[in-house]
Design a protein around this motif. Structure first.
Motif, PDB file in Angstrom:
ATOM      1  N   UNK A  50     -28.402  29.965 -38.065  1.00 52.51           N
ATOM      2  CA  UNK A  50     -27.063  30.562 -38.194  1.00 52.51           C
ATOM      3  C   UNK A  50     -26.298  30.465 -36.874  1.00 52.51           C
ATOM      4  N   UNK A  51     -26.981  30.736 -35.794  1.00 55.52           N
ATOM      5  CA  UNK A  51     -26.354  30.682 -34.472  1.00 55.52           C
ATOM      6  C   UNK A  51     -25.895  29.256 -34.151  1.00 55.52           C
ATOM      7  N   UNK A  52     -26.720  28.273 -34.452  1.00 56.38           N
ATOM      8  CA  UNK A  52     -26.369  26.884 -34.160  1.00 56.38           C
ATOM      9  C   UNK A  52     -25.195  26.412 -35.010  1.00 56.38           C
ATOM     10  N   UNK A  53     -25.152  26.859 -36.246  1.00 54.94           N
ATOM     11  CA  UNK A  53     -24.018  26.509 -37.115  1.00 54.94           C
ATOM     12  C   UNK A  53     -22.712  27.012 -36.504  1.00 54.94           C
ATOM     13  N   UNK A  54     -22.725  28.247 -36.001  1.00 57.43           N
ATOM     14  CA  UNK A  54     -21.528  28.813 -35.364  1.00 57.43           C
ATOM     15  C   UNK A  54     -21.225  28.124 -34.036  1.00 57.43           C
ATOM     16  N   UNK A  55     -22.288  27.797 -33.279  1.00 58.26           N
ATOM     17  CA  UNK A  55     -22.098  27.140 -31.986  1.00 58.26           C
ATOM     18  C   UNK A  55     -21.381  25.802 -32.156  1.00 58.26           C
ATOM     19  N   UNK A  73     -37.052  22.903 -44.421  1.00 59.14           N
ATOM     20  CA  UNK A  73     -36.019  22.380 -45.310  1.00 59.14           C
ATOM     21  C   UNK A  73     -36.590  22.104 -46.692  1.00 59.14           C
ATOM     22  N   UNK A  74     -37.741  21.449 -46.760  1.00 57.68           N
ATOM     23  CA  UNK A  74     -38.346  21.130 -48.052  1.00 57.68           C
ATOM     24  C   UNK A  74     -38.746  22.395 -48.807  1.00 57.68           C
ATOM     25  N   UNK A  75     -39.210  23.393 -48.070  1.00 61.29           N
ATOM     26  CA  UNK A  75     -39.545  24.658 -48.729  1.00 61.29           C
ATOM     27  C   UNK A  75     -38.292  25.329 -49.291  1.00 61.29           C
ATOM     28  N   UNK A  76     -37.219  25.370 -48.511  1.00 64.55           N
ATOM     29  CA  UNK A  76     -35.980  25.989 -48.987  1.00 64.55           C
ATOM     30  C   UNK A  76     -35.410  25.269 -50.199  1.00 64.55           C
ATOM     31  N   UNK A  77     -35.522  23.950 -50.188  1.00 63.46           N
ATOM     32  CA  UNK A  77     -34.889  23.148 -51.241  1.00 63.46           C
ATOM     33  C   UNK A  77     -35.716  23.063 -52.510  1.00 63.46           C
ATOM     34  N   UNK A 101     -28.980  35.650 -48.298  1.00 65.57           N
ATOM     35  CA  UNK A 101     -28.387  35.464 -49.629  1.00 65.57           C
ATOM     36  C   UNK A 101     -28.433  34.002 -50.029  1.00 65.57           C
ATOM     37  N   UNK A 102     -28.244  33.736 -51.295  1.00 64.36           N
ATOM     38  CA  UNK A 102     -28.241  32.357 -51.778  1.00 64.36           C
ATOM     39  C   UNK A 102     -27.113  31.560 -51.129  1.00 64.36           C
ATOM     40  N   UNK A 103     -25.975  32.223 -50.843  1.00 67.87           N
ATOM     41  CA  UNK A 103     -24.862  31.538 -50.202  1.00 67.87           C
ATOM     42  C   UNK A 103     -25.224  31.149 -48.765  1.00 67.87           C
ATOM     43  N   UNK A 104     -25.893  32.046 -48.072  1.00 65.66           N
ATOM     44  CA  UNK A 104     -26.312  31.745 -46.702  1.00 65.66           C
ATOM     45  C   UNK A 104     -27.325  30.606 -46.679  1.00 65.66           C
ATOM     46  N   UNK A 105     -28.227  30.617 -47.622  1.00 65.01           N
ATOM     47  CA  UNK A 105     -29.231  29.557 -47.690  1.00 65.01           C
ATOM     48  C   UNK A 105     -28.572  28.214 -47.996  1.00 65.01           C
ATOM     49  N   UNK A 106     -27.571  28.207 -48.848  1.00 64.48           N
ATOM     50  CA  UNK A 106     -26.844  26.966 -49.138  1.00 64.48           C
ATOM     51  C   UNK A 106     -26.180  26.415 -47.876  1.00 64.48           C
ATOM     52  N   UNK A 107     -25.619  27.300 -47.074  1.00 60.89           N
ATOM     53  CA  UNK A 107     -25.010  26.874 -45.814  1.00 60.89           C
ATOM     54  C   UNK A 107     -26.063  26.264 -44.898  1.00 60.89           C
ATOM     55  N   UNK A 108     -27.239  26.873 -44.867  1.00 62.48           N
ATOM     56  CA  UNK A 108     -28.323  26.344 -44.040  1.00 62.48           C
ATOM     57  C   UNK A 108     -28.824  25.011 -44.569  1.00 62.48           C
ATOM     58  N   UNK A 109     -28.886  24.873 -45.872  1.00 59.04           N
ATOM     59  CA  UNK A 109     -29.334  23.598 -46.441  1.00 59.04           C
ATOM     60  C   UNK A 109     -28.406  22.463 -46.043  1.00 59.04           C
TER      61      UNK A 109
END
Length: 242
Positions: A50-55, A73-77, A101-109
């Motif tokens: 999350x921090x890197x996405x904002x950075x 990544x493979x585990x999340x997906x 949340x599912x929305x946060x996980x989608x952003x991370x994916x």
């Protein structure tokens, strides 16, 4: 003129990363090249992402794919995981994502999907998490997993005693392609080093942040080095990957 700063393996150590960036005094003109392994280790694995996405909204950032990033990544997906991953830090990432949340996980994916396997700059320097095996360079690599799993590049660099000149016909071809190579993946603490070290043309910036070491960064032009405090000190109640 901005700096070009390579940053070693983080392994969930967000508090150490924040301290490191403060020491560097990062400005928007700096290019930050992250060498991978953002997760699996300390409890802030998901928070690091999350921090890197904002950075990246404020700075030019290059995010390379590490083997631990690929596993998470493979585990999340897909839900894929194995016992070895769990034993080597994967459980910390599973725990870290529990309240997302599912929305946060989608952003991370999207972040995981956009990672690069390697990056070559205008000065003919290669940045890659682990290495490559093809003598003609990473563009010819047959299996992309080598970019984030290979250890032979670093093992070869360590085995060279300096007696072979780069102009020698026996000099390894992989070291002739690029002026310099910057990697992480294999902690230099395994050979009792605590700061980034160079062997042949390879700089290794993994200084054991997942274990008892520090998180490190280097300005790749000047070779100035910055380090956090030992990462485990930020997480006194945790074991990391020890």
């Amino acid at each position: 003129m901005g700096r070009n700063i390579a940053i070693g393996d983080i392994h969930g150590g967000l508090k150490a990363l924040i301290q490191l960036l403060e020491k560097i005094e990062v400005t928007p003109s700096d290019k930050l090249i992250f060498l991978g392994d953002y997760v699996d280790g300390w409890s802030d694995s998901a928070n690091v992402v999350s921090y890197l996405i904002d950075l990246a909204k404020q700075n030019t950032c290059i995010f390379l794919r590490g083997n631990h990033d690929d596993l998470t990544h493979r585990w999340l997906e897909t839900g894929e995981f194995n016992k070895k991953w769990l034993q080597h830090g994967g459980q910390s990432s599973i725990d870290a994502y529990r309240d997302f949340s599912s929305e946060e996980i989608e952003t991370h994916l999207r972040f995981y999907n956009q990672m690069l396997n390697y990056y070559i700059d205008k000065e003919n320097r290669l940045f890659v998490h682990a290495g490559f095996t093809n003598q003609h360079g990473p563009e010819q690599e047959y299996h992309q997993t080598g970019f984030y799993w290979d250890r032979t590049l670093w093992e070869m660099a360590l085995s060279m005693d300096g007696s072979i000149s780069p102009n020698d016909t026996n000099y390894p071809k992989r070291f002739q392609i690029f002026d310099e190579i910057f990697i992480g993946h294999t902690p230099v603490t395994r050979i009792n080093e605590t700061t980034p070290i160079k062997r042949a043309s390879v700089w290794n910036l993994d200084t054991g942040a997942a274990f008892k070491g520090k998180l490190s960064a280097m300005e790749v032009n000047t070779k100035e080095i910055w380090q956090s405090e030992p990462v485990y000190k930020f997480y006194p109640s945790e074991k990391g990957r020890n």
